[in-house]
Design an enzyme around this catalytic site. Structure first.
Site, short mmCIF file in Angstrom:
data_model
loop_
_atom_site.label_atom_id
_atom_site.label_comp_id
_atom_site.label_asym_id
_atom_site.label_seq_id
_atom_site.Cartn_x
_atom_site.Cartn_y
_atom_site.Cartn_z
N HIS A 49 -45.38 12.89 41.36
CA HIS A 49 -44.87 14.14 41.91
C HIS A 49 -45.84 14.60 43.01
O HIS A 49 -47.00 14.86 42.71
CB HIS A 49 -44.76 15.21 40.81
CG HIS A 49 -43.85 14.79 39.69
ND1 HIS A 49 -42.51 15.09 39.68
CD2 HIS A 49 -44.09 14.08 38.57
CE1 HIS A 49 -41.95 14.59 38.58
NE2 HIS A 49 -42.89 13.96 37.88
N LEU A 50 -45.35 14.65 44.24
CA LEU A 50 -46.21 15.09 45.35
C LEU A 50 -46.04 16.58 45.63
O LEU A 50 -46.79 17.15 46.42
CB LEU A 50 -45.94 14.26 46.61
CG LEU A 50 -46.28 12.76 46.49
CD1 LEU A 50 -45.93 12.02 47.79
CD2 LEU A 50 -47.75 12.54 46.15
N ARG A 51 -45.04 17.22 45.00
CA ARG A 51 -44.87 18.69 45.02
C ARG A 51 -44.55 19.29 46.38
O ARG A 51 -44.61 20.51 46.54
CB ARG A 51 -46.14 19.39 44.49
CG ARG A 51 -46.58 18.97 43.11
CD ARG A 51 -45.57 19.33 42.05
NE ARG A 51 -46.11 19.20 40.70
CZ ARG A 51 -45.36 18.94 39.64
NH1 ARG A 51 -44.06 18.75 39.76
NH2 ARG A 51 -45.90 18.86 38.45
N HIS A 165 -35.15 9.89 33.04
CA HIS A 165 -36.06 10.71 32.22
C HIS A 165 -35.31 10.97 30.92
O HIS A 165 -34.32 11.70 30.92
CB HIS A 165 -36.38 12.00 32.98
CG HIS A 165 -36.95 13.09 32.14
ND1 HIS A 165 -38.27 13.45 32.22
CD2 HIS A 165 -36.39 13.91 31.23
CE1 HIS A 165 -38.50 14.44 31.37
NE2 HIS A 165 -37.38 14.76 30.76
N ASN A 249 -44.65 15.96 29.30
CA ASN A 249 -43.34 15.67 28.73
C ASN A 249 -42.90 14.26 29.11
O ASN A 249 -42.80 13.97 30.30
CB ASN A 249 -42.32 16.68 29.26
CG ASN A 249 -40.93 16.47 28.69
OD1 ASN A 249 -40.79 15.81 27.66
ND2 ASN A 249 -39.93 16.99 29.35
N ASP A 276 -46.96 9.14 36.46
CA ASP A 276 -46.35 10.47 36.30
C ASP A 276 -47.32 11.55 36.76
O ASP A 276 -47.40 12.63 36.17
CB ASP A 276 -45.87 10.70 34.86
CG ASP A 276 -44.88 11.85 34.75
OD1 ASP A 276 -44.53 12.46 35.80
OD2 ASP A 276 -44.45 12.17 33.63
N HIS A 280 -50.67 20.57 38.62
CA HIS A 280 -50.44 22.01 38.40
C HIS A 280 -51.76 22.72 38.68
O HIS A 280 -52.83 22.16 38.46
CB HIS A 280 -50.02 22.28 36.95
CG HIS A 280 -48.66 21.77 36.62
ND1 HIS A 280 -47.50 22.28 37.19
CD2 HIS A 280 -48.25 20.79 35.78
CE1 HIS A 280 -46.45 21.62 36.70
NE2 HIS A 280 -46.87 20.71 35.86
ZN LIG Z 1 -39.98 12.79 33.37
#
Ligand SMILES: [Zn+2]
Length: 392
Positions: A49-51, A165, A249, A276, A280
């Site tokens: 995730h590069l956000r 997912h 998660n 993953d 944050h």
């Molecule tokens: Zn996931």
């Protein structure tokens, strides 16, 4: 460049690079003595995730790729849960444009459904044409069977694939994905792929039961591939306590699951180790455990965590780890994964003997939410080369 005196799978070798491509001996530029470092093909992360766009206080394309390069990654696949959601060609293009200057290849994953709402399948053909390499609603399951089947089969027809997912919301407990929640969805995805001869890639497998389902469908000939992440074979729920840097998660499971995940890597049931990487901010992770967001960063520790838990421990051979690290190239069909003439010069040089304590101050990601802070790991990335240029 000529990279002299490195070790490929334990064998002494030199690597010649000309015009950003590995050659049989011709090279341009200078000579670099690698002093016996282990050389691997550039690492490829199929799940991060590069956000960016939308959550740039956590990470940007630029900071994420700096962190990736430090971890030895030369290619990454960012998930589409940005703001706006990456469900349109403009957002794919935005990410690709930003990534172009960063020296790490980015292959965006576009949303499977509009707004990741699980209802309307996105325009997979237009998204593929704009550069998306796979489809997923990661973070959210596609609950509706017909919608999931449509994404799977259309993606497959386009030469692409669906990444699932796996969670079944009705089986979650207090918002946490139980083993049954994860496994029921893994079973459905494998069944749909098997019955339609479509491809599916199962994200972040965390349980023994999940691995067993995948093993069974693979033995039947289903076109299923799967990944796990270092935290699922390095830690268990008992390590987490109330530390929010262990909250993700699916959550950490029990020791028997951890061992089963290692077994699934050993026998090829699980093909891939992905990170993953999910940044944050400190403020978000400072919340009480039940309120803190799911997700941990992972680029910078992935190799060392895998090397320490799998190879140093004797569970997996170095050549098997090398095979696992190359699997994303096979699955995506991208050129690379092998140090051989004609391949892009994407390389990572690692000191397999160096033990180090991972420190917060060395983190290059914008966020610091790592469960590996303070842990001793073996196998330090020394430098990373992408298309013949040093990017870390
Ligand atoms: Zn996931």
């Amino acid at each position: 460049m000529l990279f002299k005196n490195c070790l490929i799978n334990g064998v002494k070798a030199d690597i010649a690079v000309k015009n950003g491509v590995i050659t049989d001996g011709e090279y341009d530029g200078g000579v670099k003595d690698c002093g016996g470092l282990a050389a691997f093909y550039g690492l490829f992360d199929m799940h991060c995730h590069l956000r960016d766009p939308g959550f740039t206080e956590k990470e940007t394309v630029e900071s994420g790729l700096l962190s990736a390069a430090k971890g030895g990654f030369t290619a990454v696949m960012p998930m589409p849960n940005t703001d706006p959601v990456c469900d349109n060609p403009e957002t794919v293009k935005y990410i690709l444009d930003k990534a172009e200057k960063c020296g790490v290849k980015v292959y965006p994953i576009a949303a499977a459904t509009a707004g990741q709402k699980g209802e309307t399948v996105t325009d997979l053909a237009a998204l593929t044409a704009s550069g998306a390499v796979a489809f997923s609603d990661d973070g959210r399951p596609v609950v509706n069977d017909a919608v999931a089947l449509k994404v799977m089969s259309e993606a497959c027809r386009l030469g692409s694939f669906y990444i699932s997912h796996c969670e079944t919301p009705s089986l979650n407990k207090d918002g946490v994905v139980t083993p049954a929640s994860e496994e029921a969805m893994i079973e459905r995805e494998c069944l749909l792929a098997f019955s339609t001869a479509s491809r599916v890639h199962i994200a972040h497998v965390s349980t023994a039961g999940g691995a067993e389902i995948i093993r069974r469908y693979k033995s039947l000939g289903a076109r299923v591939t799967a990944e796990t992440c270092p935290h699922y074979f390095c830690f268990t729920a008992a390590d987490a306590g109330e530390n929010t840097n262990f909250k993700m998660n699916p959550p950490l499971r029990g020791e028997s699951d951890r061992l089963a995940i290692i077994g699934a890597l050993q026998d090829g049931t699980i093909d891939v180790i992905s990170t993953d990487h999910a940044p944050h901010t400190d403020a978000e992770k400072a919340k009480p455990y039940k309120d803190a967001p799911n997700g941990i960063i992972g680029f910078e520790t992935a190799f060392a965590a895998a090397y320490t838990a799998l190879v140093s421990s004797g569970a997996v051979t170095l050549s098997k780890l090398t095979e696992i690290l190359a699997a994303p190239y096979k699955i995506t069909g991208k050129k690379g994964g092998k140090i051989a003439a004609g391949m892009p010069a994407d390389l990572v040089f690692i000191d397999l003997d160096e033990k180090f304590v991972y420190g917060r101050e060395e983190i290059r990601s914008k966020s610091h939410n790592s469960p590996f802070i303070g842990k001793t790991l073996t196998g330090r990335v020394k430098f990373t080369v992408s298309d013949g240029k040093t990017v870390y």
